[in-house]
Design a protein around this motif. Structure first.
Motif, mmCIF file in Angstrom:
data_model
loop_
_atom_site.group_PDB
_atom_site.id
_atom_site.type_symbol
_atom_site.label_atom_id
_atom_site.label_comp_id
_atom_site.label_asym_id
_atom_site.label_seq_id
_atom_site.Cartn_x
_atom_site.Cartn_y
_atom_site.Cartn_z
ATOM 1 N N GLY A 13 17.818 -14.349 3.842
ATOM 2 C CA GLY A 13 17.958 -15.860 2.762
ATOM 3 C C GLY A 13 17.521 -15.457 1.609
ATOM 4 O O GLY A 13 17.676 -15.532 0.342
ATOM 5 N N ASP A 14 16.170 -16.492 1.424
ATOM 6 C CA ASP A 14 15.928 -17.107 0.084
ATOM 7 C C ASP A 14 14.253 -16.315 1.036
ATOM 8 O O ASP A 14 13.424 -15.851 -0.615
ATOM 9 N N ARG A 45 12.417 -16.275 -3.197
ATOM 10 C CA ARG A 45 13.176 -16.423 -3.872
ATOM 11 C C ARG A 45 12.525 -17.825 -4.208
ATOM 12 O O ARG A 45 12.254 -19.271 -4.020
ATOM 13 N N THR A 46 12.729 -17.970 -5.903
ATOM 14 C CA THR A 46 12.145 -19.422 -6.330
ATOM 15 C C THR A 46 13.156 -20.180 -7.374
ATOM 16 O O THR A 46 14.059 -19.664 -7.217
ATOM 17 N N THR A 47 13.009 -21.031 -8.124
ATOM 18 C CA THR A 47 13.778 -21.562 -9.321
ATOM 19 C C THR A 47 14.018 -20.961 -10.103
ATOM 20 O O THR A 47 15.385 -21.012 -10.627
ATOM 21 N N GLU A 48 13.088 -19.918 -10.646
ATOM 22 C CA GLU A 48 13.367 -18.975 -11.622
ATOM 23 C C GLU A 48 14.191 -17.177 -10.573
ATOM 24 O O GLU A 48 13.919 -16.107 -11.248
ATOM 25 N N GLN A 53 5.266 -11.882 -3.098
ATOM 26 C CA GLN A 53 4.831 -12.522 -3.112
ATOM 27 C C GLN A 53 3.535 -11.764 -2.454
ATOM 28 O O GLN A 53 2.850 -12.233 -1.979
ATOM 29 N N SER A 54 3.629 -10.879 -1.807
ATOM 30 C CA SER A 54 3.066 -9.476 -1.021
ATOM 31 C C SER A 54 3.371 -7.779 -1.686
ATOM 32 O O SER A 54 3.939 -7.800 -1.420
ATOM 33 N N LEU A 55 2.368 -7.407 -1.705
ATOM 34 C CA LEU A 55 1.938 -5.987 -1.996
ATOM 35 C C LEU A 55 1.025 -4.849 -1.622
ATOM 36 O O LEU A 55 0.129 -5.226 -1.537
ATOM 37 N N ARG A 56 1.584 -4.242 -0.603
ATOM 38 C CA ARG A 56 0.874 -3.066 0.305
ATOM 39 C C ARG A 56 1.388 -2.057 -0.379
ATOM 40 O O ARG A 56 2.373 -1.234 -0.075
ATOM 41 N N LEU A 57 0.237 -1.210 -0.459
ATOM 42 C CA LEU A 57 0.021 0.229 -0.686
ATOM 43 C C LEU A 57 -0.444 1.264 0.118
ATOM 44 O O LEU A 57 -1.607 1.087 0.261
ATOM 45 N N ASN A 58 0.592 2.173 1.074
ATOM 46 C CA ASN A 58 -0.267 2.784 1.978
ATOM 47 C C ASN A 58 -0.106 4.488 1.714
ATOM 48 O O ASN A 58 0.827 5.230 0.936
#
Length: 74
Positions: A13-14, A45-48, A53-58
């Motif tokens: 979805g979004d 999903r935003t209007t743009e 939203q998040s990022l994790r480095l493993n």
């Protein structure tokens, strides 16, 4: 230099989730090293459009010469 490869993306979805493989050779202070890792990312999903939203480095492995001149595996 960074190289992101092998994207695995699931869209729901979004929102979306992705895993990216990272290959990052570097040469700090004259010693060649290479980081092998995986990024876990979540998007919303935003209007743009989709935005991170998040990022994790493993970090999976760190190969090469340490600052003391010996081979290192973390």
């Amino acid at each position: 230099m960074h190289s992101f490869t092998n994207p695995r993306i699931e869209v729901d979805g979004d929102s979306a989730k992705a895993k990216w493989d990272l290959f990052s050779p570097m040469k700090p202070i004259g010693h060649l090293v290479c980081m092998l890792a995986e990024y876990d990312m979540e998007y919303v999903r935003t209007t743009e459009g989709l935005r991170i939203q998040s990022l994790r480095l493993n970090v999976a492995e760190f190969l090469g010469q340490s600052y003391f001149g010996t081979c290192c595996h973390y």
